[in-house]
Design a protein around this motif. Structure first.
Motif, PDB file in Angstrom:
ATOM      1  N   THR A  10      87.453  27.447  70.859  1.00 29.99           N
ATOM      2  CA  THR A  10      86.946  25.566  70.729  1.00 29.99           C
ATOM      3  C   THR A  10      85.883  25.923  69.652  1.00 29.99           C
ATOM      4  O   THR A  10      84.267  27.095  69.295  1.00 29.99           O
ATOM      5  N   CYS A  11      85.456  24.909  68.952  1.00 28.62           N
ATOM      6  CA  CYS A  11      84.159  24.784  68.088  1.00 28.62           C
ATOM      7  C   CYS A  11      83.184  24.873  69.184  1.00 28.62           C
ATOM      8  O   CYS A  11      82.976  23.901  69.688  1.00 28.62           O
ATOM      9  N   TYR A  12      82.221  25.796  68.718  1.00 28.30           N
ATOM     10  CA  TYR A  12      81.123  26.237  69.328  1.00 28.30           C
ATOM     11  C   TYR A  12      79.880  24.498  69.748  1.00 28.30           C
ATOM     12  O   TYR A  12      79.265  24.178  70.238  1.00 28.30           O
ATOM     13  N   TRP A  13      79.830  23.473  68.473  1.00 28.61           N
ATOM     14  CA  TRP A  13      79.658  22.341  68.604  1.00 28.61           C
ATOM     15  C   TRP A  13      79.507  21.347  69.805  1.00 28.61           C
ATOM     16  O   TRP A  13      79.237  20.687  70.218  1.00 28.61           O
ATOM     17  N   CYS A  14      81.131  20.755  69.126  1.00 20.11           N
ATOM     18  CA  CYS A  14      82.182  19.279  69.527  1.00 20.11           C
ATOM     19  C   CYS A  14      82.897  19.840  71.131  1.00 20.11           C
ATOM     20  O   CYS A  14      83.478  19.136  71.430  1.00 20.11           O
ATOM     21  N   GLY A  15      83.588  21.631  70.840  1.00 20.02           N
ATOM     22  CA  GLY A  15      83.827  21.791  71.529  1.00 20.02           C
ATOM     23  C   GLY A  15      85.552  21.421  71.055  1.00 20.02           C
ATOM     24  O   GLY A  15      86.044  21.208  72.182  1.00 20.02           O
TER      25      GLY A  15
ATOM     26  N   ALA B  18      90.433  19.282  63.826  1.00 25.36           N
ATOM     27  CA  ALA B  18      89.220  18.431  63.868  1.00 25.36           C
ATOM     28  C   ALA B  18      88.768  18.004  65.280  1.00 25.36           C
ATOM     29  O   ALA B  18      88.741  17.817  65.655  1.00 25.36           O
ATOM     30  N   HIS B  19      87.337  18.143  63.952  1.00 23.21           N
ATOM     31  CA  HIS B  19      86.019  17.902  64.787  1.00 23.21           C
ATOM     32  C   HIS B  19      85.986  16.579  65.944  1.00 23.21           C
ATOM     33  O   HIS B  19      86.348  15.572  65.483  1.00 23.21           O
ATOM     34  N   GLN B  20      85.254  16.979  66.690  1.00 20.71           N
ATOM     35  CA  GLN B  20      84.975  15.381  67.217  1.00 20.71           C
ATOM     36  C   GLN B  20      83.807  14.640  67.472  1.00 20.71           C
ATOM     37  O   GLN B  20      82.937  15.637  67.542  1.00 20.71           O
TER      38      GLN B  20
ATOM     39  N   SER C 100      80.621  13.604  64.917  1.00 21.98           N
ATOM     40  CA  SER C 100      81.082  15.110  64.543  1.00 21.98           C
ATOM     41  C   SER C 100      80.845  15.736  63.317  1.00 21.98           C
ATOM     42  O   SER C 100      80.109  15.809  62.827  1.00 21.98           O
ATOM     43  N   CYS C 101      81.819  17.566  63.760  1.00 18.76           N
ATOM     44  CA  CYS C 101      80.912  18.449  62.818  1.00 18.76           C
ATOM     45  C   CYS C 101      81.312  18.132  61.130  1.00 18.76           C
ATOM     46  O   CYS C 101      80.501  18.146  60.405  1.00 18.76           O
ATOM     47  N   HIS C 102      82.375  17.809  61.262  1.00 17.43           N
ATOM     48  CA  HIS C 102      82.490  17.341  59.525  1.00 17.43           C
ATOM     49  C   HIS C 102      82.282  16.001  59.527  1.00 17.43           C
ATOM     50  O   HIS C 102      81.852  15.962  57.779  1.00 17.43           O
TER      51      HIS C 102
HETATM   52 ZN   LIG Z   1      83.014  20.560  65.417  1.00 17.96          ZN
END
Ligand SMILES: [Zn+2]
Ligand SMILES: [Zn+2]
Length: 311
Positions: free
Chosen positions: A172-177, A199-201, A220-222
């Motif tokens: 999972t993405c460290y930032w958004c999970g 697809a970042h959330q 979201s990260c992007h």
């Molecule tokens: Zn993310």
């Protein structure tokens, strides 16, 4: 056992939502969404704070309980095989014949539950029966002991790599999970495909917040700009630097698999207040929610359009 294990794996693969990782995840998030709609946010919040653990736990439970048809098939096969073998042994006319038949059979099925050992047989002998009849009776008794194996003897479908592949990569993405959309084990590749991608959330789903005011973020990260300051290992760092220097094993641009984006925004709209309570911080403002599309989302519309796209 092999037949039973293969039947169970096949039964899992025949489940409609097991045909792609998109459908597996849609099924999972639908379960969480139903709870949220019924006013129960607890499990959904636990998932978003610890996605890898929760989705794997759910998935293993699901696939390991898809066993009724496989078990029925298994018992059918087992019973007919049991009858066939019993008859063969029953028809053997000497100790040597039984020994040959059973040992050949065990080699053939590549499974050892019983091996004929004539020396051990002596303790089962009595004087009133022919030795080969005594052996036959003994084998039949042992076979009957195995006649109704419990499902616990089966391997769990989740122990099979081809089943776990259907879940995909659960890093999972460290930032958004957000859960990675890569195939399971892709991070062992040696080229660019080893990078996790998703697809970042909305970051607030995973507890990301504006640090000074301790407010959950909906971005979201992007969607972050490179000059945005983020707290990276407790050091204020530009996003453009952090993502390349500290998170080079992840991609942060927008993703082609964006079907679940609105669904995740719906979750954030619903969970924002309770997430903030759980994390002892301030919920995202209406402005923030609105800026990043996390407001006035209609669950039925989201689910219906997802089903058209994915099923
Ligand atoms: Zn993310
Ligand atoms: Zn991955």
């Amino acid at each position: 056992m092999k037949v039973g294990n293969l039947e169970r794996i096949k039964a899992v693969k025949d489940v409609v939502w097991m045909t792609s990782s998109e459908l597996v995840r849609l099924k999972y998030f639908e379960v969480l969404a139903k709870q949220v709609q019924n006013g129960n946010n607890k499990e959904a919040i636990s998932h978003f704070l610890n996605p890898k653990r929760y989705i794997e736990y759910w998935f293993k439970n699901q696939v390991d309980s898809v066993d009724s048809m496989a078990d029925t098939e298994y018992y059918k096969t087992y019973n007919s095989e049991f009858y066939y073998v019993s008859q063969k042994i029953h028809n053997c006319q000497s100790l040597g014949e039984i020994e040959r038949y059973v040992n050949n059979y065990m080699e053939e099925v590549d499974d050892i539950h019983y091996k004929v050992n004539l020396k051990n047989l002596e303790r089962h002998l009595n004087t009133s029966e022919e030795p080969h009849i005594q052996l036959r009776l003994h084998i039949e008794k042992r076979l009957k002991d195995y006649c109704k194996p419990k499902p616990k003897f089966f391997q769990n479908p989740s122990d099979d790599e081809s089943i776990m592949k259907m879940l995909g990569c659960t890093e999972t993405c460290y930032w958004c999970g957000a859960l990675c959309w890569g195939s399971r084990g892709h991070d062992r590749n040696t080229d660019e495909t080893k990078k996790h991608h998703t697809a970042h959330q909305p970051g607030g789903l995973h507890g990301e917040r504006y640090t000074q005011a301790d407010i959950l973020v909906a971005v979201s990260c992007h969607q972050k700009t490179d000059d945005l300051m983020v707290l990276c290992w407790n050091k204020p760092t530009r996003w453009g630097v952090a993502k390349i220097r500290d998170f080079s094993d992840w991609k942060f641009e927008s993703h082609y698999k964006d079907q679940l984006n609105n669904f995740m925004c719906w979750f954030f709209e619903k969970l924002n207040q309770d997430l903030a309570k759980r994390l002892n911080c301030v919920p995202a403002s209406n402005n923030e929610l609105s800026k990043y599309g996390c407001i006035n989302l209609n669950y039925d519309n989201i689910i219906n359009s997802l089903k058209v796209k994915l099923v």
